[in-house]
Design an enzyme around this catalytic site. Structure first.
Site, PDB file in Angstrom:
ATOM      1  N   ASN A   7       0.863  -1.181   0.000  1.00  0.00           N
ATOM      2  CA  ASN A   7       0.000   0.000   0.000  1.00  0.00           C
ATOM      3  C   ASN A   7       0.905   1.238   0.000  1.00  0.00           C
ATOM      4  O   ASN A   7       1.497   1.578   1.019  1.00  0.00           O
ATOM      5  CB  ASN A   7      -0.898  -0.016   1.246  1.00  0.00           C
ATOM      6  N   LYS A  14       3.632   0.763   2.829  1.00  0.00           N
ATOM      7  CA  LYS A  14       3.379  -0.306   3.794  1.00  0.00           C
ATOM      8  C   LYS A  14       3.470  -1.625   3.057  1.00  0.00           C
ATOM      9  O   LYS A  14       2.998  -1.721   1.915  1.00  0.00           O
ATOM     10  CB  LYS A  14       1.939  -0.178   4.304  1.00  0.00           C
ATOM     11  N   ARG A  88      -2.444  -2.047  -3.540  1.00  0.00           N
ATOM     12  CA  ARG A  88      -3.708  -1.357  -3.305  1.00  0.00           C
ATOM     13  C   ARG A  88      -3.762  -0.150  -4.233  1.00  0.00           C
ATOM     14  O   ARG A  88      -2.864   0.685  -4.234  1.00  0.00           O
ATOM     15  CB  ARG A  88      -3.789  -0.881  -1.863  1.00  0.00           C
ATOM     16  N   HIS A 177     -13.252   1.616   0.288  1.00  0.00           N
ATOM     17  CA  HIS A 177     -13.085   0.497   1.239  1.00  0.00           C
ATOM     18  C   HIS A 177     -13.559  -0.823   0.625  1.00  0.00           C
ATOM     19  O   HIS A 177     -13.894  -1.760   1.355  1.00  0.00           O
ATOM     20  CB  HIS A 177     -13.908   0.702   2.536  1.00  0.00           C
ATOM     21  N   GLY A 205     -13.805   2.797  10.982  1.00  0.00           N
ATOM     22  CA  GLY A 205     -12.467   3.141  11.467  1.00  0.00           C
ATOM     23  C   GLY A 205     -12.341   4.648  11.505  1.00  0.00           C
ATOM     24  O   GLY A 205     -13.356   5.339  11.686  1.00  0.00           O
ATOM     25  N   ARG A 236     -13.996  13.520   9.193  1.00  0.00           N
ATOM     26  CA  ARG A 236     -14.852  13.870   8.047  1.00  0.00           C
ATOM     27  C   ARG A 236     -16.311  13.994   8.480  1.00  0.00           C
ATOM     28  O   ARG A 236     -16.770  13.231   9.336  1.00  0.00           O
ATOM     29  CB  ARG A 236     -14.750  12.800   6.958  1.00  0.00           C
ATOM     30  N   ARG A 280     -10.834   6.596  21.028  1.00  0.00           N
ATOM     31  CA  ARG A 280     -10.367   6.262  22.387  1.00  0.00           C
ATOM     32  C   ARG A 280     -10.390   7.498  23.273  1.00  0.00           C
ATOM     33  O   ARG A 280     -10.804   7.439  24.442  1.00  0.00           O
ATOM     34  CB  ARG A 280      -8.958   5.661  22.346  1.00  0.00           C
ATOM     35  N   GLY A 328     -15.084  -0.758  14.863  1.00  0.00           N
ATOM     36  CA  GLY A 328     -15.938  -1.945  14.744  1.00  0.00           C
ATOM     37  C   GLY A 328     -15.319  -3.144  15.441  1.00  0.00           C
ATOM     38  O   GLY A 328     -16.001  -3.925  16.106  1.00  0.00           O
ATOM     39  N   ASN A 330     -12.757  -2.904  17.771  1.00  0.00           N
ATOM     40  CA  ASN A 330     -12.150  -2.641  19.086  1.00  0.00           C
ATOM     41  C   ASN A 330     -12.967  -1.827  20.071  1.00  0.00           C
ATOM     42  O   ASN A 330     -12.499  -1.582  21.173  1.00  0.00           O
ATOM     43  CB  ASN A 330     -10.819  -1.906  18.883  1.00  0.00           C
ATOM     44  N   GLU A 379      -7.273  -6.390   4.565  1.00  0.00           N
ATOM     45  CA  GLU A 379      -7.156  -5.982   3.160  1.00  0.00           C
ATOM     46  C   GLU A 379      -5.883  -6.548   2.534  1.00  0.00           C
ATOM     47  O   GLU A 379      -5.871  -6.885   1.350  1.00  0.00           O
ATOM     48  CB  GLU A 379      -7.166  -4.449   3.071  1.00  0.00           C
TER      49      GLU A 379
HETATM   50  P1  AMP Z   1      -8.696   2.384  11.362  1.00  0.00           P
HETATM   51  O1  AMP Z   1      -8.846   3.596  10.508  1.00  0.00           O
HETATM   52  O2  AMP Z   1      -9.528   1.232  10.932  1.00  0.00           O
HETATM   53  O3  AMP Z   1      -7.269   2.014  11.645  1.00  0.00           O
HETATM   54  O4  AMP Z   1      -9.305   2.803  12.788  1.00  0.00           O
HETATM   55  C1  AMP Z   1      -8.644   3.719  13.623  1.00  0.00           C
HETATM   56  C2  AMP Z   1      -9.572   4.175  14.710  1.00  0.00           C
HETATM   57  O5  AMP Z   1     -10.055   3.048  15.480  1.00  0.00           O
HETATM   58  C3  AMP Z   1      -8.851   5.035  15.717  1.00  0.00           C
HETATM   59  O6  AMP Z   1      -8.843   6.358  15.309  1.00  0.00           O
HETATM   60  C4  AMP Z   1      -9.691   4.838  16.938  1.00  0.00           C
HETATM   61  O7  AMP Z   1     -10.655   5.858  16.876  1.00  0.00           O
HETATM   62  C5  AMP Z   1     -10.370   3.486  16.771  1.00  0.00           C
HETATM   63  N1  AMP Z   1      -9.911   2.527  17.796  1.00  0.00           N
HETATM   64  C6  AMP Z   1      -8.835   1.721  17.738  1.00  0.00           C
HETATM   65  N2  AMP Z   1      -8.705   0.998  18.896  1.00  0.00           N
HETATM   66  C7  AMP Z   1      -9.757   1.364  19.680  1.00  0.00           C
HETATM   67  C8  AMP Z   1     -10.204   0.987  20.991  1.00  0.00           C
HETATM   68  N3  AMP Z   1      -9.520   0.104  21.708  1.00  0.00           N
HETATM   69  N4  AMP Z   1     -11.324   1.570  21.478  1.00  0.00           N
HETATM   70  C9  AMP Z   1     -11.981   2.484  20.755  1.00  0.00           C
HETATM   71  N5  AMP Z   1     -11.628   2.879  19.515  1.00  0.00           N
HETATM   72  C10 AMP Z   1     -10.533   2.338  18.979  1.00  0.00           C
END
Ligand code: AMP
Length: 395
Positions: A7, A14, A88, A177, A205, A236, A280, A328, A330, A379
């Site tokens: 990617n 990456k 990607r 996505h 995410g 966004r 978080r 979703g 975490n 992915e």
């Molecule tokens: P992604 O773009 O899929 O990598 O998602 C990143 C986002 O997932 C981060 O900005 C966090 O907001 C969320 N995230 C990751 N770990 C946690 C967690 N343990 N609890 C709540 N949100 C989380």
């Protein structure tokens, strides 16, 4: 066989080296700040993390370093061991409906869509060219974020605006996505041993999109002409009234470019809460009673719930709902909030099964009208699978 999933961003690259078809990660890593003063790279291999600072003038140098490290670390003995490289690619327009073997001619076609994804496509293509140069005899495969969504019908992808915007300027819904949604759809169909599932895939995410899928084909998706549309996200806005732009331009004197930047970078969780774009931090602030963080979480979960309800209607009843990506996978708190807001669909969360992160699990009760799963997305694996399939078909 060993396959590299890549990617490439404008200043990053990456990679994941995978053993296929076993689906094992051999090594992974990230080259950062390519073309900038303080570039570096990290490689993870056999539980160790190697970090090196070094000058990376461009993507070609990064690929050269990557190959040298793979050999130095004895991860591979010769370059021939890398049987394919999967890339990607963000935008394939209406033209690329599935993954494709890349060569110069195909890359020129991909470049036609640079205008539609100026931050991503040129960087993706730069990455491909760097690998073509260093591994000229290895098959290079392009896997598009948009491709999975090309099964959408006109009724879903045409915006209700003057039709010539579409005819002359390619303004339509594309969706993004797609590789993640395709992985989720493939995985849940395999798990439930049913190829004709109606799936609502929620990729939540930092960026987020919801996709309605019937029997492996996308019916609709929440992102649009760009990844700004749909649900609220980390920074966004998601869907808003387009008239706000002219009104705010008149009020503040900001240009359309600045305002669009505000919608992309200063909105969502960050804009509403004033705390952070990271859920978080939002969750921590919510637990301390921060009113705007609570509001941000309420709007966020409501937008997701609204899309799920809308897609349940579009699919004439979904068979399964899946949560994936950062939140979703975490965030038990966010999953619970969303599921409370879709209770009218007869969806029931089993609270005792929701307290975990990053695993494949069912979280709904046995009497939930629609079963709900959490599935970690992958992915890189999807890209490796597509690349492997080209290699196997070739031989
Ligand atoms: P992604 O773009 O899929 O990598 O998602 C990143 C986002 O997932 C981060 O900005 C966090 O907001 C969320 N995230 C990751 N770990 C946690 C967690 N343990 N609890 C709540 N949100 C989380």
């Amino acid at each position: 066989m060993k396959i590299l999933s890549v990617n490439a961003g404008s200043s990053s690259l990456k990679f994941t080296l995978m053993k296929m078809p076993e689906e094992e990660v051999i090594a992974s890593g990230l080259f950062e700040k390519i073309g900038l003063a303080d570039s570096s790279y990290t490689i993870k291999y056999q539980g160790e993390k190697i970090k090196k600072e070094c000058s990376l003038e461009n993507h070609s140098v990064a690929v050269e370093k990557l190959i040298a490290e793979l050999i130095d670390l004895n991860i591979i003995q010769t370059l021939d061991e890398i049987e394919g490289v999967g890339h990607r690619l963000v935008h394939g327009g209406q033209e690329f409906t599935s993954s494709v073997v890349l060569n110069e001619e195909v890359l020129e076609h991909v470049a036609k869509y640079n205008e539609l994804a100026p931050l991503h496509n040129p960087a993706n293509i730069m990455g491909v060219r760097a690998f073509m140069e260093k591994l000229p005899n290895t098959i290079q495969v392009g896997v598009f974020d948009t491709a999975f969504h090309t099964t959408m019908k006109e009724k879903e992808y045409i915006y209700p605006v003057p039709y010539e915007w579409y005819e002359k300027y390619q303004v339509r819904k594309y969706g993004f996505h797609g590789t993640s949604h395709r992985f989720i759809d493939m995985t849940i169909r395999k798990h439930l041993n049913n190829d004709n599932l109606k799936v609502i895939s929620c990729h939540i995410g930092n960026g987020g999109s919801i996709t309605a899928i019937d029997s492996g084909k996308v019916v609709d998706t929440s992102m649009g002409f760009t990844p700004l549309a749909g649900i609220m996200m980390g920074t966004r806005s998601g869907d808003i009234d387009a008239s706000i732009l002219e009104y705010m331009a008149n009020k503040t004197g900001e240009t359309l470019t600045q305002l669009t930047n505000d919608l992309n970078k200063k909105s969502g969780f960050l804009g509403v809460s004033g705390v952070s774009s990271d859920s978080r931090d939002i969750e921590a602030a919510v637990l301390q009673g921060n009113k705007r963080a609570i509001l941000a979480q309420d709007i966020y979960s409501q937008k997701i719930a609204n899309y799920i309800a809308m897609y349940n209607n579009l699919l004439n009843g979904a068979d399964v709902i899946v949560f994936t990506a950062g939140l979703g996978e975490n965030s038990p708190m966010m999953r619970e909030k969303v599921m409370q807001k879709i209770a009218s669909l007869g969806v029931k969360l089993d609270l005792s099964k929701n307290d975990f992160r990053g695993e494949f699990r069912k979280i709904s009760t046995d009497d939930s009208k629609i079963p709900v799963f959490v599935i970690p997305t992958n992915e890189e694996l999807m890209i490796a699978i597509d690349t492997m399939n080209f290699i196997l078909n070739k031989n």
